[in-house]
Design a protein around this motif. Structure first.
Motif, PDB file in Angstrom:
ATOM      1  N   PHE A 144      -3.789   4.657  -2.301  1.00 27.53           N
ATOM      2  CA  PHE A 144      -3.353   4.025  -1.057  1.00 27.53           C
ATOM      3  C   PHE A 144      -1.834   3.866  -1.032  1.00 27.53           C
ATOM      4  O   PHE A 144      -1.191   4.158  -0.017  1.00 27.53           O
ATOM      5  CB  PHE A 144      -4.014   2.653  -0.857  1.00 27.53           C
ATOM      6  CG  PHE A 144      -3.442   1.923   0.317  1.00 27.53           C
ATOM      7  CD1 PHE A 144      -3.838   2.235   1.603  1.00 27.53           C
ATOM      8  CD2 PHE A 144      -2.453   0.962   0.141  1.00 27.53           C
ATOM      9  CE1 PHE A 144      -3.276   1.605   2.702  1.00 27.53           C
ATOM     10  CE2 PHE A 144      -1.883   0.322   1.223  1.00 27.53           C
ATOM     11  CZ  PHE A 144      -2.300   0.645   2.511  1.00 27.53           C
ATOM     12  N   LEU A 145      -1.248   3.394  -2.127  1.00 33.14           N
ATOM     13  CA  LEU A 145       0.203   3.216  -2.162  1.00 33.14           C
ATOM     14  C   LEU A 145       0.923   4.546  -1.967  1.00 33.14           C
ATOM     15  O   LEU A 145       1.911   4.620  -1.232  1.00 33.14           O
ATOM     16  CB  LEU A 145       0.629   2.558  -3.476  1.00 33.14           C
ATOM     17  CG  LEU A 145       0.224   1.105  -3.651  1.00 33.14           C
ATOM     18  CD1 LEU A 145       0.583   0.609  -5.046  1.00 33.14           C
ATOM     19  CD2 LEU A 145       0.855   0.225  -2.582  1.00 33.14           C
ATOM     20  N   SER A 146       0.431   5.593  -2.597  1.00 30.11           N
ATOM     21  CA  SER A 146       1.042   6.915  -2.422  1.00 30.11           C
ATOM     22  C   SER A 146       0.934   7.370  -0.968  1.00 30.11           C
ATOM     23  O   SER A 146       1.888   7.913  -0.403  1.00 30.11           O
ATOM     24  CB  SER A 146       0.373   7.933  -3.349  1.00 30.11           C
ATOM     25  OG  SER A 146       0.628   7.606  -4.689  1.00 30.11           O
ATOM     26  N   PHE A 147      -0.228   7.162  -0.361  1.00 28.57           N
ATOM     27  CA  PHE A 147      -0.415   7.522   1.044  1.00 28.57           C
ATOM     28  C   PHE A 147       0.554   6.736   1.929  1.00 28.57           C
ATOM     29  O   PHE A 147       1.219   7.310   2.798  1.00 28.57           O
ATOM     30  CB  PHE A 147      -1.857   7.242   1.487  1.00 28.57           C
ATOM     31  CG  PHE A 147      -2.075   7.452   2.959  1.00 28.57           C
ATOM     32  CD1 PHE A 147      -2.306   8.717   3.466  1.00 28.57           C
ATOM     33  CD2 PHE A 147      -2.044   6.384   3.844  1.00 28.57           C
ATOM     34  CE1 PHE A 147      -2.496   8.923   4.831  1.00 28.57           C
ATOM     35  CE2 PHE A 147      -2.234   6.569   5.203  1.00 28.57           C
ATOM     36  CZ  PHE A 147      -2.453   7.850   5.704  1.00 28.57           C
ATOM     37  N   ALA A 148       0.635   5.430   1.717  1.00 31.73           N
ATOM     38  CA  ALA A 148       1.493   4.581   2.554  1.00 31.73           C
ATOM     39  C   ALA A 148       2.964   4.969   2.417  1.00 31.73           C
ATOM     40  O   ALA A 148       3.687   5.030   3.423  1.00 31.73           O
ATOM     41  CB  ALA A 148       1.288   3.106   2.191  1.00 31.73           C
ATOM     42  N   LEU A 149       3.413   5.250   1.205  1.00 33.26           N
ATOM     43  CA  LEU A 149       4.809   5.635   1.007  1.00 33.26           C
ATOM     44  C   LEU A 149       5.106   7.006   1.608  1.00 33.26           C
ATOM     45  O   LEU A 149       6.183   7.232   2.151  1.00 33.26           O
ATOM     46  CB  LEU A 149       5.170   5.595  -0.482  1.00 33.26           C
ATOM     47  CG  LEU A 149       5.206   4.194  -1.087  1.00 33.26           C
ATOM     48  CD1 LEU A 149       5.371   4.257  -2.603  1.00 33.26           C
ATOM     49  CD2 LEU A 149       6.318   3.364  -0.461  1.00 33.26           C
ATOM     50  N   LYS A 150       4.153   7.915   1.532  1.00 30.87           N
ATOM     51  CA  LYS A 150       4.332   9.238   2.162  1.00 30.87           C
ATOM     52  C   LYS A 150       4.360   9.087   3.687  1.00 30.87           C
ATOM     53  O   LYS A 150       5.173   9.714   4.367  1.00 30.87           O
ATOM     54  CB  LYS A 150       3.199  10.172   1.736  1.00 30.87           C
ATOM     55  CG  LYS A 150       3.112  11.466   2.505  1.00 30.87           C
ATOM     56  CD  LYS A 150       3.956  12.549   1.889  1.00 30.87           C
ATOM     57  CE  LYS A 150       3.926  13.810   2.731  1.00 30.87           C
ATOM     58  NZ  LYS A 150       3.616  14.992   2.023  1.00 30.87           N
ATOM     59  N   PHE A 151       3.494   8.240   4.213  1.00 28.78           N
ATOM     60  CA  PHE A 151       3.461   8.024   5.657  1.00 28.78           C
ATOM     61  C   PHE A 151       4.761   7.374   6.130  1.00 28.78           C
ATOM     62  O   PHE A 151       5.284   7.712   7.190  1.00 28.78           O
ATOM     63  CB  PHE A 151       2.254   7.156   6.028  1.00 28.78           C
ATOM     64  CG  PHE A 151       1.893   7.211   7.473  1.00 28.78           C
ATOM     65  CD1 PHE A 151       1.276   8.324   8.012  1.00 28.78           C
ATOM     66  CD2 PHE A 151       2.166   6.146   8.313  1.00 28.78           C
ATOM     67  CE1 PHE A 151       0.949   8.388   9.355  1.00 28.78           C
ATOM     68  CE2 PHE A 151       1.833   6.192   9.663  1.00 28.78           C
ATOM     69  CZ  PHE A 151       1.223   7.321  10.186  1.00 28.78           C
ATOM     70  N   LEU A 152       5.305   6.472   5.328  1.00 31.41           N
ATOM     71  CA  LEU A 152       6.552   5.788   5.672  1.00 31.41           C
ATOM     72  C   LEU A 152       7.747   6.737   5.641  1.00 31.41           C
ATOM     73  O   LEU A 152       8.569   6.735   6.552  1.00 31.41           O
ATOM     74  CB  LEU A 152       6.794   4.620   4.704  1.00 31.41           C
ATOM     75  CG  LEU A 152       8.132   3.899   4.811  1.00 31.41           C
ATOM     76  CD1 LEU A 152       8.242   3.165   6.140  1.00 31.41           C
ATOM     77  CD2 LEU A 152       8.298   2.925   3.644  1.00 31.41           C
TER      78      LEU A 152
END
Length: 167
Positions: A101-109
């Motif tokens: 989830f953290l990797s997804f959120a940082l990529k999305f950001l």
């Protein structure tokens, strides 16, 4: 009045207008597809899990603006209310998707594959020195244990009141 992201020696402007409503729709569809991965797992309340993940994603997307929020708040309220946004803590059993989830959120950001900071980086001195760099990119740590870092309780409670810089 422009938002720039410096990453791996290059600078990208992120404040340009979205190219089309279709691009916005595709981005939101991507988030929905990611959240639907919850349906493949086991949970007592999958809808609650999805809502929590969405709320956490909104927090990550808002985090770069917390310093601007605090500058505005301090200009209006001064020292009356020094409390800033709360910190986001994601917890749960191992192997349930927190790191993903953290990797997804940082990529999305950011649009880049950005890994959360390591547990070894989670020290008061490193957090303080990184926060003084003047970046608005959020500090995100993975696999930490609050109980193993007893000296950091003060930082959690007082960051916005004492450590945050108006710069």
């Amino acid at each position: 009045r422009k938002l720039w992201l410096g990453f791996n020696g290059s600078w990208d402007q992120l404040s340009e207008n979205v190219s089309s409503p279709l691009a916005v729709s595709q981005g939101l569809e991507h988030v929905e597809e990611y959240l639907s991965t919850v349906d493949r797992g086991v949970s007592a309340d999958k809808q609650q899990v999805k809502m929590s993940m969405y709320e956490a994603l909104l927090y990550v997307l808002a985090a770069p603006f917390f310093s601007a929020f605090m500058r505005d708040k301090r200009s209006r309220l001064g020292e009356i209310d020094k409390r800033g946004p709360r910190f986001l803590f994601i917890h749960g059993p191992t192997l349930n998707g927190k790191s993903t989830f953290l990797s997804f959120a940082l990529k999305f950001l950011s649009g880049y594959n950005v890994k959360p900071l390591e547990r070894s980086e989670f020290t008061k001195s490193k957090i303080t020195s990184r926060s003084r760099l003047g970046t608005s990119f959020p500090l995100v740590f993975d696999d930490i244990s609050v109980s193993n870092n007893p000296g950091l309780e003060d930082l959690y409670k007082t960051y916005w009141e004492t450590s945050w810089s108006h710069a």
